[in-house]
Scaffold this motif. Structure first.
Motif, PDB file in Angstrom:
ATOM      1  N   GLY A 304       0.821  -1.215   0.000  1.00  0.00           N
ATOM      2  CA  GLY A 304       0.000   0.000   0.000  1.00  0.00           C
ATOM      3  C   GLY A 304       0.849   1.256   0.000  1.00  0.00           C
ATOM      4  O   GLY A 304       0.524   2.253  -0.653  1.00  0.00           O
ATOM      5  N   LEU A 305       1.950   1.213   0.723  1.00  0.00           N
ATOM      6  CA  LEU A 305       2.819   2.395   0.795  1.00  0.00           C
ATOM      7  C   LEU A 305       3.417   2.717  -0.566  1.00  0.00           C
ATOM      8  O   LEU A 305       3.381   3.868  -1.015  1.00  0.00           O
ATOM      9  CB  LEU A 305       3.935   2.158   1.818  1.00  0.00           C
ATOM     10  N   VAL A 306       3.962   1.704  -1.246  1.00  0.00           N
ATOM     11  CA  VAL A 306       4.589   2.033  -2.539  1.00  0.00           C
ATOM     12  C   VAL A 306       3.533   2.452  -3.569  1.00  0.00           C
ATOM     13  O   VAL A 306       3.823   3.257  -4.449  1.00  0.00           O
ATOM     14  CB  VAL A 306       5.497   0.897  -3.087  1.00  0.00           C
ATOM     15  N   ARG A 307       2.309   1.940  -3.415  1.00  0.00           N
ATOM     16  CA  ARG A 307       1.241   2.424  -4.316  1.00  0.00           C
ATOM     17  C   ARG A 307       1.028   3.923  -4.130  1.00  0.00           C
ATOM     18  O   ARG A 307       0.653   4.622  -5.058  1.00  0.00           O
ATOM     19  CB  ARG A 307      -0.077   1.699  -4.025  1.00  0.00           C
ATOM     20  N   MET A 308       1.265   4.402  -2.911  1.00  0.00           N
ATOM     21  CA  MET A 308       1.093   5.840  -2.625  1.00  0.00           C
ATOM     22  C   MET A 308       2.389   6.627  -2.856  1.00  0.00           C
ATOM     23  O   MET A 308       2.496   7.769  -2.430  1.00  0.00           O
ATOM     24  CB  MET A 308       0.674   6.055  -1.166  1.00  0.00           C
ATOM     25  N   ARG A 309       3.381   5.998  -3.440  1.00  0.00           N
ATOM     26  CA  ARG A 309       4.691   6.624  -3.665  1.00  0.00           C
ATOM     27  C   ARG A 309       5.414   6.921  -2.344  1.00  0.00           C
ATOM     28  O   ARG A 309       6.157   7.896  -2.227  1.00  0.00           O
ATOM     29  CB  ARG A 309       4.567   7.913  -4.500  1.00  0.00           C
ATOM     30  N   VAL A 310       5.155   6.108  -1.348  1.00  0.00           N
ATOM     31  CA  VAL A 310       5.858   6.249  -0.070  1.00  0.00           C
ATOM     32  C   VAL A 310       6.772   5.030   0.077  1.00  0.00           C
ATOM     33  O   VAL A 310       6.312   3.897   0.059  1.00  0.00           O
ATOM     34  CB  VAL A 310       4.863   6.310   1.110  1.00  0.00           C
ATOM     35  N   ARG A 311       8.063   5.276   0.209  1.00  0.00           N
ATOM     36  CA  ARG A 311       9.034   4.183   0.264  1.00  0.00           C
ATOM     37  C   ARG A 311       9.130   3.633   1.690  1.00  0.00           C
ATOM     38  O   ARG A 311       9.431   4.394   2.625  1.00  0.00           O
ATOM     39  CB  ARG A 311      10.400   4.740  -0.170  1.00  0.00           C
ATOM     40  N   PRO A 312       8.855   2.350   1.888  1.00  0.00           N
ATOM     41  CA  PRO A 312       9.080   1.783   3.226  1.00  0.00           C
ATOM     42  C   PRO A 312      10.576   1.895   3.563  1.00  0.00           C
ATOM     43  O   PRO A 312      11.410   1.343   2.851  1.00  0.00           O
ATOM     44  CB  PRO A 312       8.646   0.315   3.071  1.00  0.00           C
ATOM     45  N   TYR A 313      10.906   2.628   4.592  1.00  0.00           N
ATOM     46  CA  TYR A 313      12.294   2.983   4.888  1.00  0.00           C
ATOM     47  C   TYR A 313      12.813   2.121   6.037  1.00  0.00           C
ATOM     48  O   TYR A 313      13.682   1.279   5.853  1.00  0.00           O
ATOM     49  CB  TYR A 313      12.314   4.485   5.199  1.00  0.00           C
ATOM     50  N   TYR A 314      12.262   2.312   7.230  1.00  0.00           N
ATOM     51  CA  TYR A 314      12.665   1.482   8.363  1.00  0.00           C
ATOM     52  C   TYR A 314      11.470   0.714   8.915  1.00  0.00           C
ATOM     53  O   TYR A 314      10.337   1.220   8.942  1.00  0.00           O
ATOM     54  CB  TYR A 314      13.202   2.357   9.504  1.00  0.00           C
ATOM     55  N   LEU A 315      11.773  -0.494   9.393  1.00  0.00           N
ATOM     56  CA  LEU A 315      10.865  -1.202  10.294  1.00  0.00           C
ATOM     57  C   LEU A 315      11.611  -1.231  11.622  1.00  0.00           C
ATOM     58  O   LEU A 315      12.664  -1.868  11.739  1.00  0.00           O
ATOM     59  CB  LEU A 315      10.591  -2.630   9.788  1.00  0.00           C
ATOM     60  N   PHE A 316      11.106  -0.486  12.597  1.00  0.00           N
ATOM     61  CA  PHE A 316      11.812  -0.348  13.869  1.00  0.00           C
ATOM     62  C   PHE A 316      11.361  -1.404  14.867  1.00  0.00           C
ATOM     63  O   PHE A 316      10.155  -1.564  15.091  1.00  0.00           O
ATOM     64  CB  PHE A 316      11.509   1.017  14.516  1.00  0.00           C
ATOM     65  N   GLN A 317      12.329  -2.059  15.476  1.00  0.00           N
ATOM     66  CA  GLN A 317      12.022  -2.812  16.682  1.00  0.00           C
ATOM     67  C   GLN A 317      11.610  -1.794  17.746  1.00  0.00           C
ATOM     68  O   GLN A 317      12.199  -0.713  17.841  1.00  0.00           O
ATOM     69  CB  GLN A 317      13.271  -3.580  17.133  1.00  0.00           C
ATOM     70  N   CYS A 318      10.580  -2.124  18.519  1.00  0.00           N
ATOM     71  CA  CYS A 318      10.102  -1.201  19.555  1.00  0.00           C
ATOM     72  C   CYS A 318      11.240  -0.877  20.530  1.00  0.00           C
ATOM     73  O   CYS A 318      11.966  -1.770  20.968  1.00  0.00           O
ATOM     74  CB  CYS A 318       8.983  -1.909  20.305  1.00  0.00           C
ATOM     75  N   ASP A 319      11.426   0.383  20.829  1.00  0.00           N
ATOM     76  CA  ASP A 319      12.504   0.773  21.736  1.00  0.00           C
ATOM     77  C   ASP A 319      12.203   0.333  23.170  1.00  0.00           C
ATOM     78  O   ASP A 319      11.048   0.098  23.537  1.00  0.00           O
ATOM     79  CB  ASP A 319      12.689   2.297  21.692  1.00  0.00           C
ATOM     80  N   LEU A 320      13.270   0.314  23.966  1.00  0.00           N
ATOM     81  CA  LEU A 320      13.124  -0.108  25.379  1.00  0.00           C
ATOM     82  C   LEU A 320      12.664   1.085  26.217  1.00  0.00           C
ATOM     83  O   LEU A 320      13.328   1.505  27.173  1.00  0.00           O
ATOM     84  CB  LEU A 320      14.455  -0.654  25.900  1.00  0.00           C
ATOM     85  N   VAL A 321      11.536   1.621  25.830  1.00  0.00           N
ATOM     86  CA  VAL A 321      11.061   2.846  26.466  1.00  0.00           C
ATOM     87  C   VAL A 321       9.930   2.530  27.445  1.00  0.00           C
ATOM     88  O   VAL A 321       9.122   1.614  27.212  1.00  0.00           O
ATOM     89  CB  VAL A 321      10.613   3.862  25.384  1.00  0.00           C
ATOM     90  N   LYS A 322       9.911   3.243  28.519  1.00  0.00           N
ATOM     91  CA  LYS A 322       8.864   3.034  29.526  1.00  0.00           C
ATOM     92  C   LYS A 322       7.488   3.223  28.909  1.00  0.00           C
ATOM     93  O   LYS A 322       7.285   4.174  28.149  1.00  0.00           O
ATOM     94  CB  LYS A 322       9.030   4.021  30.673  1.00  0.00           C
ATOM     95  N   GLY A 323       6.579   2.348  29.262  1.00  0.00           N
ATOM     96  CA  GLY A 323       5.194   2.514  28.823  1.00  0.00           C
ATOM     97  C   GLY A 323       4.838   1.769  27.552  1.00  0.00           C
ATOM     98  O   GLY A 323       3.698   1.847  27.096  1.00  0.00           O
ATOM     99  N   VAL A 324       5.816   1.034  26.965  1.00  0.00           N
ATOM    100  CA  VAL A 324       5.483   0.360  25.694  1.00  0.00           C
ATOM    101  C   VAL A 324       5.776  -1.148  25.715  1.00  0.00           C
ATOM    102  O   VAL A 324       5.724  -1.791  24.681  1.00  0.00           O
ATOM    103  CB  VAL A 324       6.213   0.999  24.485  1.00  0.00           C
ATOM    104  N   GLU A 325       6.031  -1.685  26.917  1.00  0.00           N
ATOM    105  CA  GLU A 325       6.424  -3.095  26.970  1.00  0.00           C
ATOM    106  C   GLU A 325       5.376  -4.001  26.306  1.00  0.00           C
ATOM    107  O   GLU A 325       5.714  -4.987  25.651  1.00  0.00           O
ATOM    108  CB  GLU A 325       6.638  -3.507  28.436  1.00  0.00           C
ATOM    109  N   HIS A 326       4.102  -3.658  26.469  1.00  0.00           N
ATOM    110  CA  HIS A 326       3.046  -4.527  25.913  1.00  0.00           C
ATOM    111  C   HIS A 326       3.055  -4.537  24.383  1.00  0.00           C
ATOM    112  O   HIS A 326       2.390  -5.371  23.778  1.00  0.00           O
ATOM    113  CB  HIS A 326       1.672  -4.107  26.440  1.00  0.00           C
ATOM    114  N   PHE A 327       3.796  -3.614  23.768  1.00  0.00           N
ATOM    115  CA  PHE A 327       3.868  -3.601  22.308  1.00  0.00           C
ATOM    116  C   PHE A 327       5.095  -4.348  21.777  1.00  0.00           C
ATOM    117  O   PHE A 327       5.210  -4.567  20.582  1.00  0.00           O
ATOM    118  CB  PHE A 327       3.970  -2.150  21.792  1.00  0.00           C
TER     119      PHE A 327
END
Ligand code: SF4
Length: 408
Positions: A304-327
């Motif tokens: 879907g992104l490339v159809r919109m001319r948006v280049r998938p750049y990064y897929l980030f592993q979730c950072d070790l930040v407080k409040g996001v462990e469940h993700f």
């Protein structure tokens, strides 16, 4: 009451159907969602109205979603990590629980307050790499300007939860002057990222002042802007905004789509307006448990992104930040997704999977293992179908091999 299916949610309008605008074409979202808001289309399509009418409190959330079963803890969560949801983004919600990706990314959850001890508010060590307030300088040739602490929508998985929404403010004139002085006196900086928060929440004159100041530094080659507005507030991408931006080329925009349901006629039109202004677009997805940690969902998103001319750049592993462990997902899951994508979709549609290493160690790309064996005369590789092939190395070796090269 009329069912306005432009957003898929219920947007009650006062107008006769013929006067409603542009929005009856959400092909993958015909079903009506639970969001309720009575508003003329003209206001709905005004980004300022969307900003003013963000859902900012739990009582407001209950008003817009009368069917929501709300835990009493949510007030406490929202007092620690602010909530803001634009009416547009809220209208994409289909189910009032975390099985709905838009709900899970935007509505506070009690799990945000359950942190294992190894999480921190600033796992990337940004605060320690600020030579002047509002400027992060982590890599020699790049610097990041935190233009504002405000976002249109406060993502529950945000890596800057410590600042996003804490108090909605933006850099002042003296702060900007110090930032620009630092960039000017550091000619190694070639690439400046204007981020936040979300810089596109700023009024256009303030935004232009920031961009123009950075552009005035001769050693700055490119400017990048990080914004999630094409996803959560596509109305913000006005022709006035793109006309201003195109004065400051070379300029790039990175946005943040995480799930195919975020690709709507409105967000696609916003991306098209940006691309039509000659601004290349990239996308940074965060890998999120229960939202997009599924290879088929990621494939649909990338296509879907490339159809919109948006280049998938990064897929980030979730950072070790407080409040996001469940993700957070195991690293293994990201590698499985990369393995699935390779060979199935064009390389143009495959992002780089990265871990932003704790302690400011920078981005580390992770790939499935494609090198099976490495010998002086050949390297054994395997392809996406796990077929092994031997690639002969050049007979003359390479100068960088040093005295042990076959030629030496
Ligand atoms: S838009 Fe970006 S900075 Fe703002 S809350 Fe979302 S992830 Fe964080």
């Amino acid at each position: 009451m009329q069912d306005n299916s432009r957003t898929g949610g219920i947007v009650e309008t006062d107008e006769p159907p013929g006067e409603r605008l542009n929005i009856s074409t959400v092909s993958h979202q015909k079903k009506t969602g639970p969001y309720i808001h009575r508003v003329p289309s003209q206001l709905w399509n005004d980004w300022r109205w969307q900003m003013l009418n963000r859902i900012r409190s739990i009582p407001e959330l209950l008003k817009r979603f009368p069917g929501l079963n709300c835990s009493s803890d949510l007030e406490r969560v929202a007092s620690v990590y602010p909530m803001a949801i634009t009416p547009y983004y809220a209208s994409l919600i289909r189910r009032l629980d975390t099985s709905d990706p838009v709900f899970a990314m935007s509505v506070p959850q009690p799990a945000e307050l359950c942190d294992p001890p190894f999480l921190s508010p600033d796992p990337l060590g940004e605060e320690k790499k600020m030579p002047v307030p509002g400027l992060v300088h982590r890599y020699p040739d790049r610097a990041l300007v935190m233009a504002t602490t405000m976002c249109a929508m406060y993502c529950r998985h945000c890596t800057r939860k410590r600042v996003a929404g804490s108090k909605e403010s933006f850099i002042g004139a003296s702060e900007l002057a110090r930032i620009v002085d630092y960039i000017r006196s550091t000619p190694a900086i070639k690439d400046v990222i204007i981020s936040g928060g979300d810089p596109f929440t700023l009024p256009i004159d303030i935004l232009e002042r920031i961009i123009a100041s950075v552009r005035s530094v001769p050693s700055v080659e490119i400017i990048r802007i990080g914004t999630r507005t094409p996803v959560v507030l596509p109305q913000r991408i006005t022709s006035e905004l793109t006309a201003m931006l195109r004065k400051y080329h070379p300029l790039w925009i990175n946005t943040h789509f995480n799930h195919p349901v975020e690709i709507t006629p409105e967000s696609a039109a916003a991306c098209a307006r940006i691309s039509d202004a000659g601004i290349p677009m990239g996308n940074q997805t965060v890998l999120l448990r229960g939202i997009n940690d599924d290879p088929a969902i990621m494939e649909e998103l990338c296509r879907g992104l490339v159809r919109m001319r948006v280049r998938p750049y990064y897929l980030f592993q979730c950072d070790l930040v407080k409040g996001v462990e469940h993700f957070r997902t195991p690293l293994r899951r990201g590698l499985e997704i990369m393995e699935y994508l390779r060979g199935r979709v064009s390389g143009l549609a495959i992002p780089t999977f990265v871990v932003d290493a704790p302690g400011g160690a920078g981005k580390i790309p992770l790939l499935p293992r494609y090198i099976v064996d490495h010998q002086p005369t050949f390297t054994e590789l395997r392809n996406a179908e796990h077929r092994r092939v031997q690639y002969p190395e050049p007979a003359t070796g390479h100068p960088s091999d040093g005295p042990h090269s076959p030629e030496a």
